[in-house]
Motif scaffolding. Structure first.
Motif, PDB file in Angstrom:
ATOM      1  N   ILE A  27     -10.077  -4.748  11.021  1.00 32.53           N
ATOM      2  CA  ILE A  27      -9.714  -5.241   9.690  1.00 32.53           C
ATOM      3  C   ILE A  27      -9.087  -4.085   8.924  1.00 32.53           C
ATOM      4  O   ILE A  27      -9.714  -3.042   8.734  1.00 32.53           O
ATOM      5  N   VAL A  28      -7.835  -4.259   8.507  1.00 32.24           N
ATOM      6  CA  VAL A  28      -7.068  -3.212   7.838  1.00 32.24           C
ATOM      7  C   VAL A  28      -6.665  -3.707   6.455  1.00 32.24           C
ATOM      8  O   VAL A  28      -6.065  -4.790   6.328  1.00 32.24           O
ATOM      9  N   LEU A  42      -6.373  -7.672  11.868  1.00 31.63           N
ATOM     10  CA  LEU A  42      -6.229  -8.536  10.695  1.00 31.63           C
ATOM     11  C   LEU A  42      -5.854  -7.671   9.493  1.00 31.63           C
ATOM     12  O   LEU A  42      -6.654  -6.854   9.032  1.00 31.63           O
ATOM     13  N   GLU A  43      -4.624  -7.829   9.006  1.00 27.20           N
ATOM     14  CA  GLU A  43      -4.162  -7.081   7.835  1.00 27.20           C
ATOM     15  C   GLU A  43      -4.450  -7.897   6.577  1.00 27.20           C
ATOM     16  O   GLU A  43      -3.954  -9.015   6.421  1.00 27.20           O
ATOM     17  N   VAL A  44      -5.258  -7.324   5.718  1.00 27.05           N
ATOM     18  CA  VAL A  44      -5.667  -7.990   4.479  1.00 27.05           C
ATOM     19  C   VAL A  44      -4.916  -7.339   3.323  1.00 27.05           C
ATOM     20  O   VAL A  44      -5.000  -6.124   3.118  1.00 27.05           O
ATOM     21  N   LYS A  45      -4.178  -8.122   2.575  1.00 26.19           N
ATOM     22  CA  LYS A  45      -3.362  -7.605   1.476  1.00 26.19           C
ATOM     23  C   LYS A  45      -4.213  -7.449   0.223  1.00 26.19           C
ATOM     24  O   LYS A  45      -4.936  -8.367  -0.180  1.00 26.19           O
ATOM     25  N   VAL A  46      -4.096  -6.274  -0.395  1.00 26.68           N
ATOM     26  CA  VAL A  46      -4.833  -5.973  -1.625  1.00 26.68           C
ATOM     27  C   VAL A  46      -3.851  -5.429  -2.654  1.00 26.68           C
ATOM     28  O   VAL A  46      -2.783  -4.909  -2.294  1.00 26.68           O
ATOM     29  N   GLY A  53       2.138  -0.128   0.810  1.00 25.59           N
ATOM     30  CA  GLY A  53       2.045   0.181   2.231  1.00 25.59           C
ATOM     31  C   GLY A  53       0.865   1.042   2.625  1.00 25.59           C
ATOM     32  O   GLY A  53       0.665   1.287   3.813  1.00 25.59           O
ATOM     33  N   THR A  54       0.090   1.527   1.658  1.00 27.61           N
ATOM     34  CA  THR A  54      -1.082   2.343   1.992  1.00 27.61           C
ATOM     35  C   THR A  54      -2.087   1.502   2.780  1.00 27.61           C
ATOM     36  O   THR A  54      -2.363   0.353   2.432  1.00 27.61           O
ATOM     37  N   ARG A  55      -2.636   2.080   3.843  1.00 30.84           N
ATOM     38  CA  ARG A  55      -3.513   1.342   4.740  1.00 30.84           C
ATOM     39  C   ARG A  55      -4.880   2.015   4.834  1.00 30.84           C
ATOM     40  O   ARG A  55      -5.002   3.221   4.693  1.00 30.84           O
ATOM     41  N   PHE A  56      -5.883   1.193   5.082  1.00 31.62           N
ATOM     42  CA  PHE A  56      -7.242   1.688   5.308  1.00 31.62           C
ATOM     43  C   PHE A  56      -7.930   0.766   6.306  1.00 31.62           C
ATOM     44  O   PHE A  56      -7.970  -0.454   6.112  1.00 31.62           O
ATOM     45  N   GLU A  57      -8.445   1.359   7.386  1.00 29.40           N
ATOM     46  CA  GLU A  57      -9.149   0.582   8.401  1.00 29.40           C
ATOM     47  C   GLU A  57     -10.583   0.373   7.932  1.00 29.40           C
ATOM     48  O   GLU A  57     -11.417   1.269   8.022  1.00 29.40           O
ATOM     49  N   ALA A  58     -10.858  -0.817   7.448  1.00 28.16           N
ATOM     50  CA  ALA A  58     -12.165  -1.101   6.850  1.00 28.16           C
ATOM     51  C   ALA A  58     -13.241  -1.349   7.894  1.00 28.16           C
ATOM     52  O   ALA A  58     -14.399  -1.008   7.681  1.00 28.16           O
TER      53      ALA A  58
END
Length: 482
Positions: free
Chosen positions: A46-47, A87-91, A112-117
């Protein structure tokens, strides 16, 4: 009516890895085809990804459970299972990620900043990958690992250049609606604005953003009047503007006392983004004061009277009226000058480089502790992972696990601590009776697929045998009594 949600709790569950396959190649005239079981696919992660088109956390309010797909199981003919898609979750921009203990995990600023949750589980190895000199055709495969499952707190902190601060009904929403295209709710009662409103202001060829933060009251830094929810959105504002109502008729209030009360709340508030984004503490941000509602004669006289006292603090003062639009143009260009000066004074931030933290594959650390009841507890990344990968319905898989633990040194450590055959040993979620196995490096006698001869030979009397012997003794005692 659209809702603005700036704090949610989500339940993130990454995909589990697929199980490996235990298969033997079968073909006419080839009786010894060898193992050909494929590996299981990894589970999806989950990203969290910043999307400029998302402005609220409303979707998570109604759908808090976020689940990534799992990997597929391996198959024969050396076919690996398909990996689960991430799964890319938009925030929205400005989202802060906290764990369930309130610790800061990530600050997502910039498109575009990403974090692998949550990380997906690794797939289990098939028997083709487990074949060795000792086990030429393993009758087992490893199970896939479970993905991470965790609760995360998402908080949205508005990203704006200018933050408007003031008491309820001071005219902040009217000011934003006048100098920008934003259309916040405006009414003649306190706390009309319950969520921040963003407006884009044009100063000639330049533009900057203004945030209308809901009204503050004394005690806001301690949570009074939802103050903590409102103050959160000031953490990223480069310039703070006090909007003062010069026409208020409330007793005990005047422009100077209002400014002092607002400054006391800003000083008492402890931002959660200490040292983040180079903005510094709220007390160090540039200030400006807007004396509003000067279209009323008494208010204009009061603004002219208190202006020298405010200017002594070194803050620029603007007298405006959102009704007559008096003083708005000097205010807009004055705020732009402050924003431009603040931006120029900030150091140039180097682009963030991705940090790669590889997982050590040769990590051998583990601990063995006594549970105080004659048993032992083994803790360690590798032993606990191996337990999760083992199918305990397969004796050969259990024997393979015993060999791995012996090579790691778990059995030697148990012997040093005085473990006796039959004592309980707990690793992860599994508790079993410990039986010293064949030392690592000694060939295993080949037996049928899925079996291990060492698990069939034991000198210790099992529980079933003890119960049978007890029943026989009782039966013989009864015969003697008769």
């Amino acid at each position: 009516m659209p809702r603005f949600v700036d704090r949610v709790v989500i339940h993130a569950r990454a995909g589990s890895g697929g199980n490996g396959c235990a298969s033997v190649h079968r073909e006419k005239f080839k009786p010894l085809g060898g193992p050909d079981g494929g590996n299981g696919g990894r589970g999806g992660s989950i990203v969290l990804v910043v999307d400029p088109q998302v402005h609220t956390l409303l979707d998570f309010h109604f759908h808090p459970h976020v689940v990534a797909p799992s990997g597929k199981q391996g198959a024969g003919s050396n076919r690996d299972g398909a990996a689960g898609a991430d799964l890319e979750v938009k925030v929205p921009d400005g989202t802060v990620v906290l764990d369930d203990q309130g610790r800061l995990l990530a600050d997502l600023v910039g498109a575009g900043t990403r974090f692998e949750a949550a990380v997906g589980g690794r797939g289990g190895l098939g028997n083709a990958a487990l074949a060795s000199r000792a086990r030429k055709a393993p009758g087992f495969a490893l199970l896939g690992e479970k993905g991470d499952e965790r609760d995360l707190i998402l908080e949205l902190k508005t990203v704006a250049d200018v933050g408007l601060v003031g008491f309820p009904s001071a005219g902040k929403s009217s000011l934003v609606s006048t100098i920008s295209a934003a259309k916040p709710k405006i009414a003649d009662y306190p706390f009309t604005t319950l969520v921040p409103n963003l407006g884009v202001v044009s100063a000639g060829e330049n533009t900057f953003t203004v945030a209308d933060v809901p009204g503050l009251i004394p005690g806001a830094s301690e949570g009074r009047g939802l103050g903590l929810d409102f103050l959160r959105h000031l953490e990223r504002c480069a310039v703070l503007v006090h909007v003062i109502d010069c026409a208020t008729m409330e007793p005990g209030r005047d422009p100077v006392s209002d400014i002092d009360a607002l400054e006391a709340e800003l000083a008492a508030y402890q931002p959660s983004l200490q040292g983040d984004s180079a903005l510094g503490d709220l007390a160090d941000r540039p200030r400006a004061v807007v004396l509003n509602k000067i279209d009323i004669p008494d208010a204009k006289e009061l603004a002219e009277f208190v202006r020298p006292d405010i200017e002594e603090r070194g803050w620029p003062v603007f007298e405006i009226s959102t009704v007559s639009r008096e003083g708005l143009r000097p205010l807009i260009f004055g705020l732009w000058d402050m924003v431009a000066a603040y931006r120029a004074a900030q150091p140039v931030l180097a682009p963030r480089r991705p940090v790669i933290r590889p997982i050590p594959v040769d990590e051998t650390s583990f601990t063995v502790e006594s549970d105080g009841q004659g048993g032992f507890v083994v803790r360690g990344t590798r032993p606990e992972r191996w337990i999760a990968q083992t199918n305990f319905d397969n004796d050969e898989a259990v024997g393979y696990l015993a060999d791995r633990l012996a090579r790691l040194g778990v059995e030697d450590e148990l012997l040093k601590l005085g473990a006796q055959p039959g004592c309980e040993v707990t690793i992860g979620d599994m508790t079993f009776d410990w039986e010293p196995q064949t030392p690592a490096g000694v060939d295993v006698t080949p037996t049928g697929r899925g079996t291990d001869v060492r698990l069939e030979r034991t000198d210790r009397v099992g529980a079933a045998e003890r119960k049978a012997a007890r029943r026989e003794r009782r039966q013989s005692d009864d015969d003697v009594d008769r």
